[in-house]
Design a protein around this motif. Sequence first.
Motif, PDB file in Angstrom:
ATOM      1  N   ALA A  45      24.369  23.842   8.202  1.00  0.00           N
ATOM      2  CA  ALA A  45      25.256  24.702   7.423  1.00  0.00           C
ATOM      3  C   ALA A  45      24.413  25.581   6.515  1.00  0.00           C
ATOM      4  O   ALA A  45      23.557  25.082   5.767  1.00  0.00           O
ATOM      5  N   LEU A  46      24.628  26.889   6.581  1.00  0.00           N
ATOM      6  CA  LEU A  46      23.893  27.853   5.763  1.00  0.00           C
ATOM      7  C   LEU A  46      24.883  28.656   4.914  1.00  0.00           C
ATOM      8  O   LEU A  46      25.957  29.029   5.398  1.00  0.00           O
ATOM      9  N   THR A  47      24.499  28.923   3.668  1.00  0.00           N
ATOM     10  CA  THR A  47      25.355  29.653   2.730  1.00  0.00           C
ATOM     11  C   THR A  47      24.618  30.897   2.250  1.00  0.00           C
ATOM     12  O   THR A  47      23.424  30.819   1.907  1.00  0.00           O
ATOM     13  N   HIS A  48      25.337  32.011   2.188  1.00  0.00           N
ATOM     14  CA  HIS A  48      24.732  33.262   1.704  1.00  0.00           C
ATOM     15  C   HIS A  48      24.457  33.132   0.211  1.00  0.00           C
ATOM     16  O   HIS A  48      25.323  32.720  -0.569  1.00  0.00           O
ATOM     17  N   GLY A  51      28.168  33.958  -0.944  1.00  0.00           N
ATOM     18  CA  GLY A  51      28.851  32.683  -0.834  1.00  0.00           C
ATOM     19  C   GLY A  51      29.422  32.406   0.544  1.00  0.00           C
ATOM     20  O   GLY A  51      30.028  31.346   0.761  1.00  0.00           O
ATOM     21  N   GLU A  52      29.276  33.307   1.489  1.00  0.00           N
ATOM     22  CA  GLU A  52      29.761  33.071   2.847  1.00  0.00           C
ATOM     23  C   GLU A  52      29.031  31.874   3.443  1.00  0.00           C
ATOM     24  O   GLU A  52      27.824  31.703   3.265  1.00  0.00           O
ATOM     25  N   ARG A  53      29.768  31.065   4.195  1.00  0.00           N
ATOM     26  CA  ARG A  53      29.191  29.825   4.726  1.00  0.00           C
ATOM     27  C   ARG A  53      29.383  29.784   6.240  1.00  0.00           C
ATOM     28  O   ARG A  53      30.484  30.041   6.758  1.00  0.00           O
ATOM     29  N   ILE A  54      28.306  29.444   6.956  1.00  0.00           N
ATOM     30  CA  ILE A  54      28.331  29.382   8.415  1.00  0.00           C
ATOM     31  C   ILE A  54      27.730  28.051   8.862  1.00  0.00           C
ATOM     32  O   ILE A  54      26.687  27.626   8.351  1.00  0.00           O
ATOM     33  N   GLU A  55      28.391  27.405   9.816  1.00  0.00           N
ATOM     34  CA  GLU A  55      27.842  26.187  10.412  1.00  0.00           C
ATOM     35  C   GLU A  55      27.283  26.535  11.781  1.00  0.00           C
ATOM     36  O   GLU A  55      27.989  27.080  12.633  1.00  0.00           O
ATOM     37  N   TRP A  84      19.968  33.447   3.333  1.00  0.00           N
ATOM     38  CA  TRP A  84      20.795  32.273   3.632  1.00  0.00           C
ATOM     39  C   TRP A  84      20.014  30.998   3.315  1.00  0.00           C
ATOM     40  O   TRP A  84      18.830  30.906   3.573  1.00  0.00           O
ATOM     41  N   GLN A  85      20.720  30.044   2.753  1.00  0.00           N
ATOM     42  CA  GLN A  85      20.075  28.804   2.335  1.00  0.00           C
ATOM     43  C   GLN A  85      20.856  27.605   2.839  1.00  0.00           C
ATOM     44  O   GLN A  85      22.093  27.630   2.893  1.00  0.00           O
ATOM     45  N   ASP A 142      22.107  23.692   2.290  1.00  0.00           N
ATOM     46  CA  ASP A 142      22.572  23.002   1.084  1.00  0.00           C
ATOM     47  C   ASP A 142      21.395  22.293   0.405  1.00  0.00           C
ATOM     48  O   ASP A 142      20.626  21.587   1.075  1.00  0.00           O
TER      49      ASP A 142
END
Length: 350
Positions: A246-249, A253-257, A306-307, A309
């Motif tokens: 899972a990465l979050t912008h 704050g957009e989140r992609i798995e 993108w980071q 968690d």
Amino acid sequence: MYASGEWRAWCSQYGKRRFGAVVARHVRRIYAVRMTTPAPPSASSLDRIALLQTFVRIVEAGSLSAAATLLGTTQPTVSRRLQALERSLGLPLLQRSTHTMKLTEDGERCFERARALLAGLEAFASDLRGDRDQPDGTLRVVVPHAFGQHQLVEPLSDYLRRYPRVSVEWLLRDGQPNFIADGIDCAILVGAVADSAVVAIRLAEVPRIVAAAPSVLGRSAPPARPSDLADMPWLALRTYYRDTIALTHASGGERIELAIRPRMSTDSLYALRSAALMGLGVCVASSWLVADDLAQGRLLHLAPSWQADPLPVHLVYPHARFYPARLRRFIEAMRASVPAAVGGAAARRG
């Protein structure tokens, strides 16, 4: 008691008819002396405390032979002490076989109460000596392999320099320890704490980034979005991720798995880094671990906006009525120094 000469003089002076009154006064004086003189400690009480200390050490060490080593005595001696304690209490405390040792239900209650009693005695003695806040003794700490070898050694060194009467057993193990069986005072864990029965102090968070060696990209441009990472070869750190990431912008704050297909999986952070440096694939790594590699160009930061968690860092220890000064001061030292050591935002809740 009166001397025999005094006794004969009294008998001669008062005669036989006063004998009863003299004896009565004599008995009253003896009784008064005895009632105002403190009785010496009961040998059986002192012995029982020593037996309880041996029992607690057996449970903490995990075996009679290990307890004997810690106590500087022989296994038969430790066995005799255990049997003496069980006889005095009239209860079986341990179920033993050739290869296993298990506390009985009464043994579990005895262990918890004995440990609390001994801790209270230690606190009492410490107060009398006036050194309640002067840590001493040995502290047994479990820390993760990579984190304990790298980022936590400097905070540990600061703690030991500040408290020269303390020694530390620094045990490198991943995962939460068995505090009772292993005789552990506290542990530092990276990741979620699953055991609700322990005290957990959140120390900090470890930032994580996506990284790979330049050879993984070949002539392609570094990927900027998570979707660009999907078809790349991956390395998995099984402790924290296996087949999804899972990465979050960072700003939006957009989140992609992202589903991944690892070419290699490991439970070692150092092995993950080594495989990444050799160009075997893309990984999600703790930022502290790869900071020098990024600076030297050995690894590239992919999809930098993108980071993954961040991983929480906790200091955990079992509940108790009394905590020795060496543990209390260690907790204070770690809360003050670990946030800077991991290079992430501190989260000093707890």
